[in-house]
Design a protein around this motif. Structure first.
Motif, mmCIF file in Angstrom:
data_model
loop_
_atom_site.group_PDB
_atom_site.id
_atom_site.type_symbol
_atom_site.label_atom_id
_atom_site.label_comp_id
_atom_site.label_asym_id
_atom_site.label_seq_id
_atom_site.Cartn_x
_atom_site.Cartn_y
_atom_site.Cartn_z
ATOM 1 N N PHE A 179 -3.593 3.575 -1.478
ATOM 2 C CA PHE A 179 -3.808 2.906 -2.766
ATOM 3 C C PHE A 179 -2.667 1.940 -3.020
ATOM 4 O O PHE A 179 -1.574 2.068 -2.436
ATOM 5 N N TRP A 192 0.825 -1.205 0.000
ATOM 6 C CA TRP A 192 0.000 0.000 0.000
ATOM 7 C C TRP A 192 0.860 1.256 0.000
ATOM 8 O O TRP A 192 1.931 1.289 0.587
ATOM 9 N N ILE A 223 -8.046 1.390 -4.461
ATOM 10 C CA ILE A 223 -8.084 2.621 -3.673
ATOM 11 C C ILE A 223 -9.002 2.415 -2.485
ATOM 12 O O ILE A 223 -10.131 1.943 -2.630
#
Length: 509
Positions: A82, A20, A91
């Motif tokens: 995201f 992430w 997202i």
């Protein structure tokens, strides 16, 4: 657990924190900049405190507003993340209500990069993903990531969609791989070209702003003078003794007001052109046309060549006398909320536009093209409006209103304009594309390949049918919706023949 299950590798999970990413920390700086417009909503509360005499609470209230706004921006940044996978973008956002969205690369029609003035100073950009699902709510964006990361993300998505990733991997294993084609500059605008374009982009849009500003600051100025009021110019003439010559006295008033309007109109056009198209560059990439432009807000948009559906040449009555035109491309990916089509050449002569058209396999009709004209019946709507204006004016005169004579005058002008404008509805079939020309004050030439036409509607009514006429309406995907182009009031036999040939070309494609 079976041996096969034990030997199978563990599937990656989307909860792996290592994959992430967060937005750039400069997002918080952008939030501070956005507080300026948002603070206007807080002004009524501050004014209420002042009117009630609680002046001591104004400063703490402002500080509390700033603190709460910054905390909210920080929480939004903290809760937004995201990840870019092999074939998708995921997202997650939301502070209280979490939203998880997955966007496959195959569903992304266009990737745009936009930089405002503050973003350019911080080296960040906004990346927008257009999915083509309809409506702004179906698209997604990353408000602030590093410019290099934004360009790399766009390249990754394009490579996946076009199959370049596999091609690059195959080429890496080949000892003598062919070098990639270099990008070519197709069109650029210099400051001098922007200045000339601004002069032709005369606009009085700023007139209302100037007038409102003069009214707002009227009591703050040390003098009382309205450049749009001829009487103020009369006073200027009297101050210099010109009132002794009545003719010069009136000329000063008229010329002063006219020069003020011209100055504002030209300044507005030049400013608009410089802000919108500063450092305009159109580059040919292997599979797309890439357009970058903007002074305060820098945009970077790619138009895939295979997604171009039509070309539209726009000019003006005065600009056309000097050979200046504007080129827009109707594409499957729209150009944001303000424009339905991509403006790829804002201001140029046809010699500079033709190479751009050649890149999308579209050509202009040559001088030998046989243009056909629509029937003059298309002026009927304007003639009906002229009749209404004339009738209304004569009725007003019958009731003793002298101003009613403007009705017949306006009606005569409307009728003349309708009949004259009908002469400029023309079209020609070039074999693989249709060219449609219309307009006198703002001429427009639409170049429509047969293969791009999604549907063809043949329309008649109680007026066209007795005359043996029909109107062809072409549905072409692109822009903000299924944009329509039409050829009005042509012979029914000709319309059917053209429709059959276009649909046959569509079937072959």
């Amino acid at each position: 657990m079976t041996d096969a299950a034990a030997a199978a590798p563990a599937a990656p999970t989307i909860d792996d924190d290592a994959d992430w990413q967060r937005l750039h920390p400069a997002t918080l700086a952008l939030a501070i900049v956005k507080l300026g417009p948002r603070s206007l909503q807080f002004l009524p509360a501050v004014a209420a405190l002042g009117f009630t005499g609680n002046w001591v609470y104004i400063v703490p209230a402002i500080l509390a507003f700033l603190l709460i706004s910054l905390l909210a921006a920080w929480f939004q940044w903290l809760r937004f993340r995201f990840r870019v996978g092999d074939d998708e973008v995921v997202i997650e956002s939301g502070v209280l209500s979490r939203q998880h969205r997955t966007i496959p690369f195959d569903r992304i029609q266009d990737v745009s990069i936009e930089q405002g003035l503050v973003s350019r100073a911080l080296g960040i950009a906004k990346v927008g993903f257009e999915t083509g699902a309809g409506g702004k709510e179906n698209d997604a964006s990353l408000d602030a990531i590093g410019l290099d990361a934004a360009q790399a993300l766009r390249t990754t998505i394009r490579a996946h969609r076009s199959g370049e990733a596999a091609a690059v991997a195959t080429a890496a294993d080949t000892p003598e791989a062919a070098p990639a084609a270099a990008d070519r500059l197709l069109f650029a605008m210099t400051p001098r070209q922007l200045l000339v374009a601004g002069l032709f982009n005369f606009s009085l849009a700023a007139l209302a702003v100037v007038g409102a500003g003069m009214q707002f600051f009227d009591n703050l100025l040390p003098f009382d003078f309205n450049i749009f009021n001829p009487m103020d110019w009369v006073d200027v003439a009297e101050d210099y003794g010109l009132d002794q010559w009545l003719l010069a006295h009136r000329w000063i008033a008229g010329v002063g007001a006219a020069l003020s309007l011209l100055l504002i109109g030209f300044a507005s056009g030049i400013a608009t052109m410089f802000f919108a198209n500063w450092d305009f560059r159109l580059t040919r990439e292997p599979r797309a046309l890439r357009r970058t432009r903007g002074l305060t807000t820098r945009t970077d948009v790619a138009v895939p060549v295979k997604r171009v559906q039509a070309a539209i040449l726009v000019t003006g009555w005065f600009r056309q006398r000097f050979g200046w035109h504007e080129l827009r491309l109707q594409s499957l990916a729209s150009d944001g909320e303000k424009e339905r089509d991509h403006q790829v050449v804002p201001f140029a002569r046809l010699g500079a536009i033709d190479p751009v058209l050649a890149e999308v396999a579209i050509a202009r009709p040559d001088a030998a093209a046989a243009w056909q004209q629509s029937h003059r019946i298309i002026a009927l709507g304007g003639l009906v409006g002229a009749l209404g204006a004339t009738t209304g004016g004569l009725v007003a005169v019958s009731f003793g209103q002298a101003l009613g004579w403007f009705g017949p005058v306006v009606g005569l002008l409307i009728a003349a304009a309708s009949l004259f404008g009908a002469r400029f509805h023309r079209w020609t079939d070039l074999g693989e594309q249709v060219a449609i020309r219309r307009g006198f004050w703002k001429p427009k030439l639409t170049l429509l390949p047969h293969a791009s036409v999604q549907s063809v509607d043949l329309k008649t009514d109680f007026i066209l049918r007795p005359l043996g006429l029909a109107t062809l309406v072409f549905g072409v995907p692109g822009g903000s919706s299924l944009a329509a182009h039409e050829i009005p009031a042509i012979p029914l036999v000709t319309a059917r023949d053209l429709r059959d040939r276009i649909l046959a070309a569509r079937a072959r494609a």
